[in-house]
Write a protein that holds these residues in place. Structure first.
Motif, PDB file in Angstrom:
ATOM      1  N   GLY A  76      -5.102   2.942   6.231  1.00  0.00           N
ATOM      2  CA  GLY A  76      -5.671   3.951   4.207  1.00  0.00           C
ATOM      3  C   GLY A  76      -6.184   4.782   5.060  1.00  0.00           C
ATOM      4  N   THR A 100       1.145   3.597  -3.660  1.00  0.00           N
ATOM      5  CA  THR A 100       0.163   4.874  -3.237  1.00  0.00           C
ATOM      6  C   THR A 100       1.222   6.264  -3.817  1.00  0.00           C
ATOM      7  N   THR A 152       1.185  -0.850   0.062  1.00  0.00           N
ATOM      8  CA  THR A 152       0.279   0.128  -0.162  1.00  0.00           C
ATOM      9  C   THR A 152       0.418   1.097  -0.442  1.00  0.00           C
ATOM     10  N   SER A 164       1.445   8.667   1.936  1.00  0.00           N
ATOM     11  CA  SER A 164       0.849   7.138   1.778  1.00  0.00           C
ATOM     12  C   SER A 164       1.905   6.853   3.299  1.00  0.00           C
ATOM     13  N   VAL A 197      -4.982   5.307  -2.016  1.00  0.00           N
ATOM     14  CA  VAL A 197      -4.481   4.440  -1.196  1.00  0.00           C
ATOM     15  C   VAL A 197      -5.701   3.913  -0.307  1.00  0.00           C
ATOM     16  N   THR A 247      -5.478  -4.936  -0.309  1.00  0.00           N
ATOM     17  CA  THR A 247      -4.516  -5.578   0.250  1.00  0.00           C
ATOM     18  C   THR A 247      -5.201  -6.012   0.651  1.00  0.00           C
ATOM     19  N   ILE A 254      -6.152   0.418  -2.532  1.00  0.00           N
ATOM     20  CA  ILE A 254      -5.169  -0.510  -2.896  1.00  0.00           C
ATOM     21  C   ILE A 254      -4.865  -1.239  -1.231  1.00  0.00           C
ATOM     22  N   ALA A 255      -5.429  -0.333  -0.195  1.00  0.00           N
ATOM     23  CA  ALA A 255      -5.424  -0.848   1.189  1.00  0.00           C
ATOM     24  C   ALA A 255      -6.394  -1.761   1.050  1.00  0.00           C
TER      25      ALA A 255
END
Length: 331
Positions: free
Chosen positions: A191, A105, A101, A131, A319, A326, A322-323
């Motif tokens: 995030g 990011t 992440t 990030s 972010v 993942t 992706i958080a």
């Protein structure tokens, strides 16, 4: 003391007094409104103070000198907030999610900044703050990248604005997606930008969610040192210093940060010492950001507003997405 010495000393004393006043006001306001960190308030107060015509050029220069010292000392003490055993307890899956992440990011935000025409220095600061850990990360990174003073204030403002929106969005969206309390806490920690914002975002899900959120958030902070070191090496190669002078491969304050992480992880410091160090760290970084704010020109800040807001929005969505992904796959 001679007249000449007195003239030289006065701006320094005035600069220290102005900085100290700004820090005290920012800290007191942050205790009244915990969602707004002292660092955010300090940079806002600095911008306001810098806009006043009462500060002489000598005082501004004195504040600038103090700023660098406060910044490095604050980043070093930030390491005392990180205990590696707590971070490692998250497990390899969550730790891999943290690394992915942060890395994706950071690189993605820089790419988005280039795409929409945001100055490189501002994009680097936004990428770092969004990030890793908000204003603290921005303060650590600003010393190793080529940027304008207004970029620092803009990046902190974006962290505050979009982090504030995330406080409401994370529990609302998490509930709609059927996430349990621990999953919401992990998502908030991974995030959301500032530590205070992370706590606020996880609180509606309960104390267990807050506990997970804070540990996950601090695991992102661990990556601050390698991130700053890597960017420092890149910048060193990109723009070598003139006259044979080159910046150190790894800034000394980054090594100090790592040393403090080791000290904290050893468990030799009592809780009272750690509490005091946390407050001192906040005050030092607040002083640094106040000084950076004093150097900002509001006109320049306004001119970059639209593109900067768009970058902040895109980086926040990046972010958060992706958080979520993942954690779902690895956490």
């Amino acid at each position: 003391m001679s007249t000449t010495s007195a003239r030289r000393t006065k701006p320094h004393l005035t600069g220290l007094a102005v900085t100290a006043l700004g820090v005290v006001v920012a800290y007191l306001l942050s205790t009244a409104v915990p969602v707004l960190s002292a660092l955010t308030l300090a940079v806002v107060l600095g911008v306001l103070a810098g806009s006043l015509p009462v500060l002489s050029d000598g005082t501004r220069q004195a504040i600038a000198k103090v700023t660098k010292k406060l910044l490095r000392a604050g980043v070093v003490l930030l390491g005392l907030q990180l205990a590696l055993p707590s971070v490692l307890s998250l497990g390899p899956g969550t730790l891999l999610a943290v690394v992915l992440t942060v890395g994706l990011t950071f690189l993605g935000t820089i790419g988005l900044g280039r795409l929409i025409g945001v100055p490189r220095g501002l994009a680097m600061l936004v990428a770092t703050g969004f990030s890793i850990c908000g204003a603290s990360a921005i303060a650590a990174m600003e010393g190793v990248v080529e940027r304008e003073d207004s970029d620092v204030a803009t990046a902190v403002a974006l962290v505050t604005f979009y982090g504030g929106l995330a406080i409401a969005a994370v529990p609302l969206i998490g509930g709609r997606l059927g996430m349990d309390a621990l999953r919401i806490g992990g998502w908030a920690g991974l995030g959301v930008h500032e530590v205070a914002q992370v706590v606020a975002a996880a609180t509606p899900a309960g104390t267990a969610a807050v506990a997970v959120a804070v540990v996950v958030k601090l695991s992102r902070v661990v990556l601050l040192a390698p991130m700053v070191a890597a960017v420092s090496v890149h910048e060193r190669r990109r723009r070598p210093s003139a006259a044979g002078k080159r910046a150190p491969l790894v800034p000394l304050f980054v090594l100090g940060f790592l040393a403090m992480v080791v000290v904290r992880s050893s468990g030799i410091l009592p809780g009272v010492a750690l509490d005091v160090a946390k407050v001192v760290c906040t005050l030092l970084l607040a002083g640094a950001l106040f000084g950076l704010g004093c150097a900002v020109r509001i006109g320049t800040l306004v001119r970059t507003g639209g593109r900067a807001l768009l970058l902040g929005l895109l980086s926040t969505l990046l972010v958060g997405t992706i958080a979520y992904v993942t954690l779902a796959l690895l956490g």
